[in-house]
Motif scaffolding. Structure first.
Motif, PDB file in Angstrom:
ATOM      1  N   MET A  27      20.334  23.840  16.821  1.00  0.00           N
ATOM      2  CA  MET A  27      19.191  23.680  15.922  1.00  0.00           C
ATOM      3  C   MET A  27      19.390  22.368  15.167  1.00  0.00           C
ATOM      4  SD  MET A  27      18.124  25.990  12.623  1.00  0.00           S
ATOM      5  CE  MET A  27      17.541  27.375  13.573  1.00  0.00           C
ATOM      6  N   HIS A  28      18.469  21.434  15.366  1.00  0.00           N
ATOM      7  CA  HIS A  28      18.565  20.148  14.682  1.00  0.00           C
ATOM      8  C   HIS A  28      18.162  20.335  13.224  1.00  0.00           C
ATOM      9  CE1 HIS A  28      18.574  15.864  14.055  1.00  0.00           C
ATOM     10  NE2 HIS A  28      17.400  15.997  13.450  1.00  0.00           N
ATOM     11  N   ILE A  29      18.990  19.823  12.322  1.00  0.00           N
ATOM     12  CA  ILE A  29      18.735  19.952  10.888  1.00  0.00           C
ATOM     13  C   ILE A  29      18.234  18.608  10.362  1.00  0.00           C
ATOM     14  CG2 ILE A  29      19.732  20.499   8.629  1.00  0.00           C
ATOM     15  CD1 ILE A  29      19.637  22.853  10.709  1.00  0.00           C
ATOM     16  N   SER A  30      17.017  18.600   9.896  1.00  0.00           N
ATOM     17  CA  SER A  30      16.416  17.380   9.371  1.00  0.00           C
ATOM     18  C   SER A  30      16.530  17.342   7.849  1.00  0.00           C
ATOM     19  CB  SER A  30      14.946  17.294   9.767  1.00  0.00           C
ATOM     20  OG  SER A  30      14.193  18.306   9.110  1.00  0.00           O
ATOM     21  N   ALA A  31      16.378  16.157   7.307  1.00  0.00           N
ATOM     22  CA  ALA A  31      16.347  16.013   5.843  1.00  0.00           C
ATOM     23  C   ALA A  31      15.204  16.835   5.264  1.00  0.00           C
ATOM     24  CB  ALA A  31      16.202  14.541   5.465  1.00  0.00           C
ATOM     25  N   GLU A  32      14.083  16.887   5.966  1.00  0.00           N
ATOM     26  CA  GLU A  32      12.926  17.642   5.491  1.00  0.00           C
ATOM     27  C   GLU A  32      13.222  19.139   5.408  1.00  0.00           C
ATOM     28  OE1 GLU A  32      12.771  15.357   8.055  1.00  0.00           O
ATOM     29  OE2 GLU A  32      11.918  13.771   6.798  1.00  0.00           O
ATOM     30  N   MET A  33      13.951  19.672   6.408  1.00  0.00           N
ATOM     31  CA  MET A  33      14.328  21.090   6.359  1.00  0.00           C
ATOM     32  C   MET A  33      15.185  21.369   5.136  1.00  0.00           C
ATOM     33  SD  MET A  33      15.345  21.917  10.301  1.00  0.00           S
ATOM     34  CE  MET A  33      15.862  23.605  10.001  1.00  0.00           C
ATOM     35  N   ALA A  61      25.373  11.334   4.239  1.00  0.00           N
ATOM     36  CA  ALA A  61      23.983  11.731   4.480  1.00  0.00           C
ATOM     37  C   ALA A  61      23.611  12.824   3.486  1.00  0.00           C
ATOM     38  CB  ALA A  61      23.807  12.245   5.909  1.00  0.00           C
ATOM     39  N   ILE A  62      22.340  13.147   3.431  1.00  0.00           N
ATOM     40  CA  ILE A  62      21.883  14.280   2.628  1.00  0.00           C
ATOM     41  C   ILE A  62      22.571  15.539   3.160  1.00  0.00           C
ATOM     42  CG2 ILE A  62      19.869  15.766   2.277  1.00  0.00           C
ATOM     43  CD1 ILE A  62      18.184  13.276   2.039  1.00  0.00           C
ATOM     44  N   VAL A  63      22.989  16.410   2.255  1.00  0.00           N
ATOM     45  CA  VAL A  63      23.657  17.649   2.659  1.00  0.00           C
ATOM     46  C   VAL A  63      22.837  18.867   2.229  1.00  0.00           C
ATOM     47  CG1 VAL A  63      25.980  16.668   2.652  1.00  0.00           C
ATOM     48  CG2 VAL A  63      25.093  17.714   0.577  1.00  0.00           C
ATOM     49  N   GLY A 105      20.639  15.524  10.160  1.00  0.00           N
ATOM     50  CA  GLY A 105      20.970  14.911  11.444  1.00  0.00           C
ATOM     51  C   GLY A 105      21.914  15.743  12.282  1.00  0.00           C
ATOM     52  N   ASP A 106      22.603  16.715  11.674  1.00  0.00           N
ATOM     53  CA  ASP A 106      23.481  17.609  12.435  1.00  0.00           C
ATOM     54  C   ASP A 106      22.635  18.544  13.304  1.00  0.00           C
ATOM     55  OD1 ASP A 106      25.823  16.656  11.274  1.00  0.00           O
ATOM     56  OD2 ASP A 106      26.050  18.340   9.878  1.00  0.00           O
ATOM     57  N   SER A 107      23.212  18.987  14.401  1.00  0.00           N
ATOM     58  CA  SER A 107      22.656  20.089  15.182  1.00  0.00           C
ATOM     59  C   SER A 107      23.683  21.202  15.103  1.00  0.00           C
ATOM     60  CB  SER A 107      22.433  19.676  16.642  1.00  0.00           C
ATOM     61  OG  SER A 107      21.346  18.786  16.725  1.00  0.00           O
ATOM     62  N   ILE A 108      23.251  22.359  14.631  1.00  0.00           N
ATOM     63  CA  ILE A 108      24.180  23.454  14.401  1.00  0.00           C
ATOM     64  C   ILE A 108      23.927  24.586  15.384  1.00  0.00           C
ATOM     65  CG2 ILE A 108      24.620  22.850  12.004  1.00  0.00           C
ATOM     66  CD1 ILE A 108      22.695  25.073  11.156  1.00  0.00           C
ATOM     67  N   VAL A 109      25.002  25.325  15.675  1.00  0.00           N
ATOM     68  CA  VAL A 109      24.987  26.415  16.658  1.00  0.00           C
ATOM     69  C   VAL A 109      25.552  27.663  15.982  1.00  0.00           C
ATOM     70  CG1 VAL A 109      25.919  27.188  18.872  1.00  0.00           C
ATOM     71  CG2 VAL A 109      25.283  24.785  18.555  1.00  0.00           C
ATOM     72  N   LEU A 110      24.906  28.786  16.221  1.00  0.00           N
ATOM     73  CA  LEU A 110      25.331  30.065  15.660  1.00  0.00           C
ATOM     74  C   LEU A 110      25.974  30.917  16.738  1.00  0.00           C
ATOM     75  CD1 LEU A 110      25.358  32.227  13.395  1.00  0.00           C
ATOM     76  CD2 LEU A 110      23.049  32.855  14.146  1.00  0.00           C
ATOM     77  N   LYS A 111      27.195  31.370  16.488  1.00  0.00           N
ATOM     78  CA  LYS A 111      27.854  32.359  17.344  1.00  0.00           C
ATOM     79  C   LYS A 111      27.809  33.677  16.580  1.00  0.00           C
ATOM     80  CE  LYS A 111      32.104  33.466  19.778  1.00  0.00           C
ATOM     81  NZ  LYS A 111      33.488  33.079  20.034  1.00  0.00           N
ATOM     82  N   THR A 131      29.444  32.695  12.946  1.00  0.00           N
ATOM     83  CA  THR A 131      30.053  31.395  12.700  1.00  0.00           C
ATOM     84  C   THR A 131      29.038  30.320  13.049  1.00  0.00           C
ATOM     85  OG1 THR A 131      32.219  32.255  13.354  1.00  0.00           O
ATOM     86  CG2 THR A 131      31.991  29.867  13.252  1.00  0.00           C
ATOM     87  N   TRP A 132      28.788  29.432  12.111  1.00  0.00           N
ATOM     88  CA  TRP A 132      27.965  28.254  12.363  1.00  0.00           C
ATOM     89  C   TRP A 132      28.899  27.071  12.569  1.00  0.00           C
ATOM     90  CZ3 TRP A 132      22.814  28.054  13.052  1.00  0.00           C
ATOM     91  CH2 TRP A 132      22.015  29.051  12.510  1.00  0.00           C
ATOM     92  N   THR A 133      28.662  26.287  13.608  1.00  0.00           N
ATOM     93  CA  THR A 133      29.401  25.045  13.839  1.00  0.00           C
ATOM     94  C   THR A 133      28.411  23.930  14.118  1.00  0.00           C
ATOM     95  OG1 THR A 133      29.623  25.548  16.180  1.00  0.00           O
ATOM     96  CG2 THR A 133      31.485  26.159  14.778  1.00  0.00           C
ATOM     97  N   VAL A 134      28.867  22.703  13.887  1.00  0.00           N
ATOM     98  CA  VAL A 134      28.084  21.554  14.316  1.00  0.00           C
ATOM     99  C   VAL A 134      28.316  21.412  15.816  1.00  0.00           C
ATOM    100  CG1 VAL A 134      27.837  19.035  14.145  1.00  0.00           C
ATOM    101  CG2 VAL A 134      28.192  20.407  12.069  1.00  0.00           C
TER     102      VAL A 134
END
Length: 153
Positions: A27-33, A61-63, A105-111, A131-134
């Motif tokens: 899932m791509h994480i945008s600044a807008e999200m 970057a924005i966090v 800008g990160d893309s995160i993955v959920l296990k 667990t969420w990872t980049v």
């Protein structure tokens, strides 16, 4: 899109006990999200909004706020799982840890896995681990567990 896992009745959950239920697509994480989430919870710190200042900070970057990934669990779960012939109630979490920031800008993955299932007088209580990872990294961003109570319809 991968087919959803269809769970037909509470008995179907037992086949996943101690096993992974799914790993999400990135899932791509945008600044807008991040900023929309922050506005919704009135968390207006500069490191969520000021892109230039955040870029010059140690974050680069924005966090996102720590609870950002927790707020995504429900929608990502139901992107991957469909429940049939049961009702559910979220009971809470016993553990949630933030290990590193999620950046724009990160893309995160959920296990997502089923840790254990407890029989109740009526229905069951399912303890999920997540667990969420980049994407492409090993160190988790956040991890934890929560409990959902299920009853047959």
């Amino acid at each position: 899109m991968t087919a959803k896992i269809e769970l037909h009745g509470i008995e179907s959950l037992f086949s996943y006990e101690g096993k992974e239920l799914f790993t999400s697509r990135p899932m791509h994480i945008s600044a807008e999200m991040i900023q929309d989430f922050c506005r919704s919870v009135n968390q207006m710190d500069w490191f969520h909004f000021d892109q230039e200042r955040a870029k010059a900070s140690p974050f680069g970057a924005i966090v996102a706020p720590g609870m950002f990934t927790m707020s995504l669990l429900h929608s990502v779960y139901f992107d991957h799982v469909e429940l049939h012939n049961m009702k559910a109630l979220f009971l809470g979490t016993d553990r949630f840890r933030i290990l590193k920031p999620v950046k724009a800008g990160d893309s995160i993955v959920l296990k997502f896995s089923v840790d254990k299932i407890e029989q109740r007088k009526e229905g069951i209580a399912v303890h999920y681990d997540f667990t969420w990872t980049v994407e492409g990294e090993e160190q988790p961003v956040t991890l934890g567990n929560f409990i959902v109570r299920y009853w047959p319809l």
